[in-house]
Design an enzyme around this catalytic site. Structure first.
Site, PDB file in Angstrom:
ATOM      1  CG  ASN A  81      14.738  38.011  18.656  1.00 13.39           C
ATOM      2  OD1 ASN A  81      14.139  37.011  19.315  1.00 13.39           O
ATOM      3  ND2 ASN A  81      14.386  39.204  18.225  1.00 13.39           N
TER       4      ASN A  81
ATOM      5  CE  LYS B 167      10.953  24.523  17.253  1.00 16.41           C
ATOM      6  NZ  LYS B 167      12.125  25.178  16.738  1.00 16.41           N
TER       7      LYS B 167
ATOM      8  N   GLY C  20       8.116  34.713  16.007  1.00 17.03           N
ATOM      9  CA  GLY C  20       8.930  34.600  15.019  1.00 17.03           C
ATOM     10  C   GLY C  20       8.564  35.434  13.726  1.00 17.03           C
ATOM     11  CB  SER C  21       9.519  34.817  10.303  1.00 19.38           C
ATOM     12  OG  SER C  21       9.007  33.613   9.938  1.00 19.38           O
TER      13      SER C  21
ATOM     14  N   GLY D  83       4.551  32.500  11.214  1.00 17.41           N
ATOM     15  CA  GLY D  83       3.388  32.720  12.303  1.00 17.41           C
ATOM     16  C   GLY D  83       2.267  32.462  11.326  1.00 17.41           C
TER      17      GLY D  83
ATOM     18  CD  GLU E  50       5.154  40.239  19.486  1.00 13.59           C
ATOM     19  OE1 GLU E  50       3.976  40.631  19.983  1.00 13.59           O
ATOM     20  OE2 GLU E  50       5.685  41.386  18.635  1.00 13.59           O
TER      21      GLU E  50
ATOM     22  CB  CYS F 138      10.450  42.074  18.219  1.00 17.25           C
ATOM     23  SG  CYS F 138      10.868  40.614  18.987  1.00 17.25           S
TER      24      CYS F 138
ATOM     25  CD  GLU G 124      11.016  41.805  11.054  1.00 14.67           C
ATOM     26  OE1 GLU G 124      10.769  42.093  12.215  1.00 14.67           O
ATOM     27  OE2 GLU G 124      10.610  40.564  10.922  1.00 14.67           O
TER      28      GLU G 124
ATOM     29  CD  GLU H 199       4.434  36.905  23.939  1.00 13.20           C
ATOM     30  OE1 GLU H 199       5.427  37.462  23.001  1.00 13.20           O
ATOM     31  OE2 GLU H 199       4.547  35.704  24.310  1.00 13.20           O
TER      32      GLU H 199
HETATM   33  P1  ADP Z   1      13.448  32.957  12.493  1.00  9.63           P
HETATM   34  O1  ADP Z   1      14.032  31.662  12.201  1.00  9.63           O
HETATM   35  O2  ADP Z   1      13.475  34.105  11.701  1.00  9.63           O
HETATM   36  O3  ADP Z   1      13.515  33.276  13.899  1.00  9.63           O
HETATM   37  P2  ADP Z   1      11.034  31.512  12.298  1.00  9.63           P
HETATM   38  O4  ADP Z   1       9.485  31.897  12.408  1.00  9.63           O
HETATM   39  O5  ADP Z   1      11.383  30.712  11.112  1.00  9.63           O
HETATM   40  O6  ADP Z   1      11.721  32.644  12.299  1.00  9.63           O
HETATM   41  O7  ADP Z   1      11.106  30.518  13.514  1.00  9.63           O
HETATM   42  C1  ADP Z   1      10.862  30.960  14.676  1.00  9.63           C
HETATM   43  C2  ADP Z   1      10.290  29.738  15.518  1.00  9.63           C
HETATM   44  O8  ADP Z   1       9.340  29.000  14.602  1.00  9.63           O
HETATM   45  C3  ADP Z   1      11.517  28.575  15.605  1.00  9.63           C
HETATM   46  O9  ADP Z   1      11.602  27.809  16.909  1.00  9.63           O
HETATM   47  C4  ADP Z   1      11.361  27.596  14.626  1.00  9.63           C
HETATM   48  O10 ADP Z   1      11.963  26.562  14.828  1.00  9.63           O
HETATM   49  C5  ADP Z   1       9.857  27.681  14.420  1.00  9.63           C
HETATM   50  N1  ADP Z   1       9.271  27.176  13.206  1.00  9.63           N
HETATM   51  C6  ADP Z   1       9.726  27.459  12.085  1.00  9.63           C
HETATM   52  N2  ADP Z   1       8.832  26.780  11.081  1.00  9.63           N
HETATM   53  C7  ADP Z   1       7.885  26.437  11.893  1.00  9.63           C
HETATM   54  C8  ADP Z   1       6.546  25.566  11.315  1.00  9.63           C
HETATM   55  N3  ADP Z   1       6.329  25.393  10.181  1.00  9.63           N
HETATM   56  N4  ADP Z   1       5.842  25.231  12.445  1.00  9.63           N
HETATM   57  C9  ADP Z   1       5.893  25.636  13.488  1.00  9.63           C
HETATM   58  N5  ADP Z   1       7.139  26.225  14.027  1.00  9.63           N
HETATM   59  C10 ADP Z   1       8.161  26.677  13.198  1.00  9.63           C
END
Ligand code: ADP
Length: 497
Positions: A151, A174, A226-227, A231, A248, A282, A381, A460
């Site tokens: 986002n 990543k 992320g989600s 997280g 976060e 967020c 959310e 952050e």
């Molecule tokens: P969204 O797709 O809603 O942004 P995610 O939490 O799935 O939320 O993704 C946030 C980041 O975490 C992305 O870079 C995603 O590829 C990564 N991600 C998803 N699953 C995992 C995991 N099991 N371990 C580490 N990183 C992950």
């Protein structure tokens, strides 16, 4: 379709070792825009080796010199701002003016963290014995792993990467599988700014690539945005390996509007906080907690403003609301429309997919009335352009409703009463509080993060960002040069313990 978007490992752009790839699509047009390396654990391991090798020289590079590279990166980003912004809009859909803001945030952060190269304050304090000196200094950690969402594809990574680099760490990043091309373009900025090979490595891929980074024992810090579900999984994995983790995650942000509020200001702020970035910030506002007296006028004004919003492809300057990021997001937001209807919420505008658009993952800006605080649409959310209106009788009730959710990122109050404003500052339990301002526009020199389910206590941005990427080292220097002195020290220590 463009060339393959590659990993950047040890100073070279490389394919995934397996040769696997995936594609990404423009969420407004559904055209394929990139073919991307899909990394496995082997690629992550290669990046970790490169980062380890580069670490020692980087940590020994004086911090002001590290800062100069960040300043150069800021200059290059300024020159490439338009190209980076356009790529971002094509890849994840936010409107071009917001994409420019996203890049600008990274520019600001690069200057700020470049300056930390000459600050990065530690401290000294008096010590108990004569001819002795004590200080606490920040030390680098080693190889750090960054996992980021789509986002804010440049701003959020900059909040992590720039403090990590200035502290002397080497980095493996990543990014989200939805924004690989703009991520590669961001890395190219640092390559061109002169960052030594191996100090910043990019591994592209989906969740399994991120998981490989979390599981690699040599990566000592994981910074994740992320989600919440992902997280918390990352947290558990990383904790088992004793890593430092900064999280976060989700939000369920609110704007409180009191009867004495400036209606025009509140209307404008609520509209942009709820529907800007298609509600995918967020800090997006998804709850309007409004006092009874002003509610009818405010609701009318929001309906009018919401109806006038121009939805479409964000590369067109006049468009104000872009698509959701992908088909999965559209399904999720659509499912909340059904949940809301079942719970008894009433859609004043919107409430479904935007079928006026010929293609793409568009959802209409949506306002729900008759929402009560415990409904799912008021608690969970949604991450889309959906605002729930909750009526309250008083400031106290508004604060209670605000605080009674699983998340705690940001909240805002509109009031002309200074006493109410200060009570809100004291009692709103979110990491960020705004007075007479929407829940957007956090500035990079202040801590960013949230309470409860939003985070794990780390922040952050600002100088607090350094805490995630440094260790404290306490240093004692005895300059007495005499055995007698040392003997007294020993006696003192034995006595003290
Ligand atoms: P969204 O797709 O809603 O942004 P995610 O939490 O799935 O939320 O993704 C946030 C980041 O975490 C992305 O870079 C995603 O590829 C990564 N991600 C998803 N699953 C995992 C995991 N099991 N371990 C580490 N990183 C992950």
């Amino acid at each position: 379709m463009s060339d393959l978007v590659r990993n950047y490992i040890g100073g070279a752009w490389v394919e995934a070792q397996s040769g696997d790839t995936f594609t990404t699509i423009n969420p407004a047009t559904e055209e394929v825009i990139a073919n991307v390396a899909r990394s496995s654990a082997a690629d992550v391991d290669a990046a970790v080796s490169a980062a380890k090798q580069a670490y020692n020289n980087w940590r020994l590079t004086p911090a002001p010199r590290r800062g100069e590279i960040l300043y150069r990166a800021a200059q290059i980003m300024t020159e490439r701002k338009e190209a980076l912004s356009q790529l971002m809009t094509q890849e994840m859909g936010k409107v071009i003016s917001e994409a420019r803001g996203d890049v600008q945030e990274a520019i600001d952060m690069a200057y700020f963290m470049g300056g930390e190269g000459r600050r990065m304050h530690g401290y000294t304090a008096p010590v108990e014995l004569p001819n002795k000196f004590g200080m606490a200094i920040r030390d680098s950690v080693g190889v750090v792993g960054l996992i980021t969402p789509w986002n804010f594809p440049i701003a959020v990574p900059s909040w992590k990467m720039l403090p990590a680099l200035i502290c002397g760490n080497s980095v493996i990043w990543k990014p989200s599988e939805d924004t690989p091309a703009v991520s590669a373009a961001f890395v190219q900025v640092f390559v061109d700014a002169g960052l030594p090979a191996g100090v910043l490595n990019l591994v592209l891929g989906a969740g399994d690539t991120g998981a490989a980074l979390v599981k690699n024992p040599q990566v000592r810090v994981i910074s994740f945005t992320g989600s919440t579900a992902t997280g918390l999984g990352v947290y558990a994995q990383a904790a088992a390996l004793g890593k430092k983790v900064s999280l976060e995650m989700g939000g369920k942000n609110a704007i409180l509007v009191m009867d004495d509020a400036n209606l025009e200001l509140a209307t404008q702020a609520i509209t942009w906080s709820a529907f800007g970035t298609t509600g995918q910030r967020c800090t997006a506002t998804s709850r309007l907690i409004v006092q009874k007296g002003i509610k009818p006028r405010l609701t009318e004004a929001l309906i009018e403003k919401g109806r006038a919003l121009k939805v479409g492809y964000g590369l067109q300057e006049e468009v104000q609301v872009g698509p959701l990021v992908n088909a999965k997001a559209l399904d999720k937001v659509s499912s909340y429309a059904q949940i809301g209807a079942q719970e008894g919420a009433r859609a004043l505008i919107g409430g479904g997919r935007d079928t006026d658009q010929p293609r793409g993952f568009f959802f209409q800006p949506t306002l729900y009335d008759s929402v009560t605080p415990n409904m799912r649409i008021a608690q969970e959310e949604i991450f889309g352009p959906v605002l729930s209106i909750i009526e309250v009788a008083s400031l106290e009730e508004a604060i209670e409703v605000n605080n009674n959710v699983a998340y705690g990122l940001s909240s805002s109050i509109f009031t002309e009463n200074v006493n109410a404003a200060f009570r809100a500052i004291r009692d709103l339990t979110t990491g960020i509080v705004y007075i007479n301002h929407g829940t957007t526009g956090a500035e990079i020199q202040f801590p960013f993060g949230g309470t409860r389910g939003t985070g794990n206590g780390m922040r952050e941005a600002g100088q607090t960002a350094l805490d995630s990427f440094s260790e404290w080292k306490s240093v004692y220097v005895d300059y007495s040069g005499r055995l007698q002195r040392a003997q007294i020290d020993t006696d003192a220590i034995l006595g003290a313990n």
